[in-house]
Design a protein around this motif. Structure first.
Motif, PDB file in Angstrom:
ATOM      1  N   GLU A 297      38.448  69.546 -13.470  1.00 41.25           N
ATOM      2  CA  GLU A 297      37.914  68.876 -12.567  1.00 41.25           C
ATOM      3  C   GLU A 297      38.051  67.265 -12.959  1.00 41.25           C
ATOM      4  O   GLU A 297      38.413  66.182 -12.108  1.00 41.25           O
ATOM      5  CB  GLU A 297      36.448  68.947 -12.542  1.00 41.25           C
ATOM      6  CG  GLU A 297      35.748  68.427 -11.466  1.00 41.25           C
ATOM      7  CD  GLU A 297      35.908  68.745 -10.155  1.00 41.25           C
ATOM      8  OE1 GLU A 297      36.079  67.951  -9.131  1.00 41.25           O
ATOM      9  OE2 GLU A 297      36.947  69.797  -9.831  1.00 41.25           O
ATOM     10  N   LEU A 298      38.167  66.964 -14.254  1.00 41.01           N
ATOM     11  CA  LEU A 298      37.883  65.545 -14.737  1.00 41.01           C
ATOM     12  C   LEU A 298      39.541  64.969 -14.427  1.00 41.01           C
ATOM     13  O   LEU A 298      39.480  63.973 -14.197  1.00 41.01           O
ATOM     14  CB  LEU A 298      37.728  65.666 -16.343  1.00 41.01           C
ATOM     15  CG  LEU A 298      37.931  64.171 -16.728  1.00 41.01           C
ATOM     16  CD1 LEU A 298      36.642  63.178 -16.288  1.00 41.01           C
ATOM     17  CD2 LEU A 298      37.404  64.377 -18.405  1.00 41.01           C
ATOM     18  N   ARG A 299      40.663  65.816 -15.000  1.00 40.69           N
ATOM     19  CA  ARG A 299      41.905  65.070 -14.822  1.00 40.69           C
ATOM     20  C   ARG A 299      42.336  65.274 -13.425  1.00 40.69           C
ATOM     21  O   ARG A 299      43.172  64.501 -13.077  1.00 40.69           O
ATOM     22  CB  ARG A 299      42.801  65.980 -15.561  1.00 40.69           C
ATOM     23  CG  ARG A 299      42.665  66.025 -17.207  1.00 40.69           C
ATOM     24  CD  ARG A 299      43.781  66.694 -17.797  1.00 40.69           C
ATOM     25  NE  ARG A 299      44.959  66.278 -17.347  1.00 40.69           N
ATOM     26  CZ  ARG A 299      46.067  66.954 -17.834  1.00 40.69           C
ATOM     27  NH1 ARG A 299      46.231  67.926 -18.548  1.00 40.69           N
ATOM     28  NH2 ARG A 299      47.211  66.736 -17.242  1.00 40.69           N
ATOM     29  N   ARG A 300      41.738  65.827 -12.643  1.00 42.66           N
ATOM     30  CA  ARG A 300      42.439  65.896 -10.969  1.00 42.66           C
ATOM     31  C   ARG A 300      42.034  64.529 -10.449  1.00 42.66           C
ATOM     32  O   ARG A 300      42.913  64.506  -9.633  1.00 42.66           O
ATOM     33  CB  ARG A 300      41.417  67.184 -10.346  1.00 42.66           C
ATOM     34  CG  ARG A 300      42.098  67.102  -8.872  1.00 42.66           C
ATOM     35  CD  ARG A 300      41.719  68.384  -8.262  1.00 42.66           C
ATOM     36  NE  ARG A 300      39.862  68.387  -8.117  1.00 42.66           N
ATOM     37  CZ  ARG A 300      39.228  69.127  -7.352  1.00 42.66           C
ATOM     38  NH1 ARG A 300      39.967  70.313  -6.905  1.00 42.66           N
ATOM     39  NH2 ARG A 300      38.059  69.176  -7.311  1.00 42.66           N
ATOM     40  N   HIS A 301      41.211  64.049 -10.539  1.00 43.81           N
ATOM     41  CA  HIS A 301      40.951  62.536 -10.000  1.00 43.81           C
ATOM     42  C   HIS A 301      41.652  61.415 -10.546  1.00 43.81           C
ATOM     43  O   HIS A 301      41.513  60.304 -10.094  1.00 43.81           O
ATOM     44  CB  HIS A 301      39.358  62.220  -9.906  1.00 43.81           C
ATOM     45  CG  HIS A 301      38.424  63.485  -9.094  1.00 43.81           C
ATOM     46  ND1 HIS A 301      39.002  64.193  -7.927  1.00 43.81           N
ATOM     47  CD2 HIS A 301      37.651  64.345  -9.396  1.00 43.81           C
ATOM     48  CE1 HIS A 301      38.222  65.103  -7.509  1.00 43.81           C
ATOM     49  NE2 HIS A 301      37.263  65.137  -8.623  1.00 43.81           N
ATOM     50  N   TRP A 302      42.167  61.634 -11.712  1.00 42.34           N
ATOM     51  CA  TRP A 302      42.981  60.484 -12.384  1.00 42.34           C
ATOM     52  C   TRP A 302      44.289  60.455 -11.646  1.00 42.34           C
ATOM     53  O   TRP A 302      45.330  60.893 -12.432  1.00 42.34           O
ATOM     54  CB  TRP A 302      43.294  60.681 -13.712  1.00 42.34           C
ATOM     55  CG  TRP A 302      41.849  60.249 -14.400  1.00 42.34           C
ATOM     56  CD1 TRP A 302      40.897  61.025 -14.950  1.00 42.34           C
ATOM     57  CD2 TRP A 302      41.524  58.676 -14.550  1.00 42.34           C
ATOM     58  NE1 TRP A 302      39.746  60.330 -15.167  1.00 42.34           N
ATOM     59  CE2 TRP A 302      40.106  58.894 -15.432  1.00 42.34           C
ATOM     60  CE3 TRP A 302      41.854  57.880 -14.276  1.00 42.34           C
ATOM     61  CZ2 TRP A 302      39.485  58.048 -15.491  1.00 42.34           C
ATOM     62  CZ3 TRP A 302      41.195  56.684 -14.550  1.00 42.34           C
ATOM     63  CH2 TRP A 302      39.721  56.597 -15.251  1.00 42.34           C
ATOM     64  N   THR A 303      44.348  59.907 -10.618  1.00 42.72           N
ATOM     65  CA  THR A 303      45.953  59.719 -10.218  1.00 42.72           C
ATOM     66  C   THR A 303      46.533  58.736 -10.854  1.00 42.72           C
ATOM     67  O   THR A 303      46.132  57.858 -11.611  1.00 42.72           O
ATOM     68  CB  THR A 303      45.778  59.018  -8.675  1.00 42.72           C
ATOM     69  OG1 THR A 303      45.231  57.720  -8.563  1.00 42.72           O
ATOM     70  CG2 THR A 303      44.816  60.204  -7.867  1.00 42.72           C
TER      71      THR A 303
ATOM     72  N   ARG B 199      36.731  62.187  -2.971  1.00 40.33           N
ATOM     73  CA  ARG B 199      36.171  62.776  -1.478  1.00 40.33           C
ATOM     74  C   ARG B 199      37.402  63.197  -0.814  1.00 40.33           C
ATOM     75  O   ARG B 199      37.144  64.212  -0.054  1.00 40.33           O
ATOM     76  CB  ARG B 199      36.084  61.010  -0.809  1.00 40.33           C
ATOM     77  CG  ARG B 199      34.856  60.477  -1.279  1.00 40.33           C
ATOM     78  CD  ARG B 199      34.621  59.094  -0.547  1.00 40.33           C
ATOM     79  NE  ARG B 199      34.959  59.442   0.975  1.00 40.33           N
ATOM     80  CZ  ARG B 199      34.629  58.053   1.564  1.00 40.33           C
ATOM     81  NH1 ARG B 199      34.306  56.933   1.035  1.00 40.33           N
ATOM     82  NH2 ARG B 199      34.839  58.009   2.779  1.00 40.33           N
ATOM     83  N   ILE B 200      38.550  63.010  -0.965  1.00 47.67           N
ATOM     84  CA  ILE B 200      39.627  63.716  -0.437  1.00 47.67           C
ATOM     85  C   ILE B 200      39.456  65.254  -0.889  1.00 47.67           C
ATOM     86  O   ILE B 200      39.596  66.112   0.131  1.00 47.67           O
ATOM     87  CB  ILE B 200      41.227  63.275  -0.632  1.00 47.67           C
ATOM     88  CG1 ILE B 200      41.142  61.624   0.096  1.00 47.67           C
ATOM     89  CG2 ILE B 200      42.008  64.201  -0.332  1.00 47.67           C
ATOM     90  CD1 ILE B 200      42.487  60.925  -0.474  1.00 47.67           C
ATOM     91  N   HIS B 201      39.700  65.265  -2.024  1.00 45.50           N
ATOM     92  CA  HIS B 201      39.482  66.778  -2.613  1.00 45.50           C
ATOM     93  C   HIS B 201      38.333  67.600  -2.346  1.00 45.50           C
ATOM     94  O   HIS B 201      38.259  68.743  -1.925  1.00 45.50           O
ATOM     95  CB  HIS B 201      39.687  66.852  -4.074  1.00 45.50           C
ATOM     96  CG  HIS B 201      40.933  66.367  -4.713  1.00 45.50           C
ATOM     97  ND1 HIS B 201      41.965  67.191  -4.293  1.00 45.50           N
ATOM     98  CD2 HIS B 201      41.323  65.495  -5.440  1.00 45.50           C
ATOM     99  CE1 HIS B 201      42.960  66.675  -4.926  1.00 45.50           C
ATOM    100  NE2 HIS B 201      42.891  65.740  -5.586  1.00 45.50           N
ATOM    101  N   SER B 202      37.172  66.891  -2.262  1.00 44.70           N
ATOM    102  CA  SER B 202      35.743  67.604  -1.751  1.00 44.70           C
ATOM    103  C   SER B 202      36.123  68.013  -0.293  1.00 44.70           C
ATOM    104  O   SER B 202      35.277  68.833   0.224  1.00 44.70           O
ATOM    105  CB  SER B 202      34.808  66.665  -1.969  1.00 44.70           C
ATOM    106  OG  SER B 202      34.734  65.749  -1.265  1.00 44.70           O
ATOM    107  N   ALA B 203      36.918  67.163   0.423  1.00 42.55           N
ATOM    108  CA  ALA B 203      36.763  67.483   1.948  1.00 42.55           C
ATOM    109  C   ALA B 203      38.099  68.663   2.220  1.00 42.55           C
ATOM    110  O   ALA B 203      37.960  69.228   3.204  1.00 42.55           O
ATOM    111  CB  ALA B 203      37.296  66.233   3.062  1.00 42.55           C
TER     112      ALA B 203
END
Length: 118
Positions: free
Chosen positions: A3-9, A111-115
């Protein structure tokens, strides 16, 4: 992917690297000014027209960027954005603005991943 790494684009990482470069670069010179017991504000405005021009240039950018931080954070639902503005007075806007951009990118990615149900 965690979860932590997923949002580090890559964009967020780039902004974070710029923030760290801004912090290291500005605080190197801030430390030199302190060690040499320089008049920091006096040096900014009295070291010639070029320094004064750069000072005004960066001050206007910092104010505009601070307004952007507050407005953009409210628009996308980021909390505590005022901390970036306050922190810029204690560190440097060259640090806090790219740091805000990195956290903004992470927020938008989350936000994109939660949608996305996948």
């Amino acid at each position: 992917m965690s979860e932590l790494r997923r949002h580090w684009t890559p964009t967020a990482v780039l902004f974070l690297v710029l923030a760290l470069a801004g912090l290291a670069g500005t605080w190197t010179f801030n430390a030199l000014a302190i060690v040499q017991m320089r008049d920091f504000l006096g040096d900014l405005v009295s070291s010639g027209p070029a320094v004064s021009s750069i000072t005004v240039d960066l001050l206007v950018v910092a104010v505009a960027g601070s307004v952007f931080i507050i407005v953009e954070a409210r628009r996308i639902g980021m909390r505590f954005a005022w901390i970036y503005v306050v922190l810029s007075g204690l560190t440097a806007f060259a640090f806090t603005f790219p740091l805000f951009l990195a956290m903004r990118q992470r927020h938008l990615t989350a936000r994109i991943h939660s949608a996305d149900p996948a």
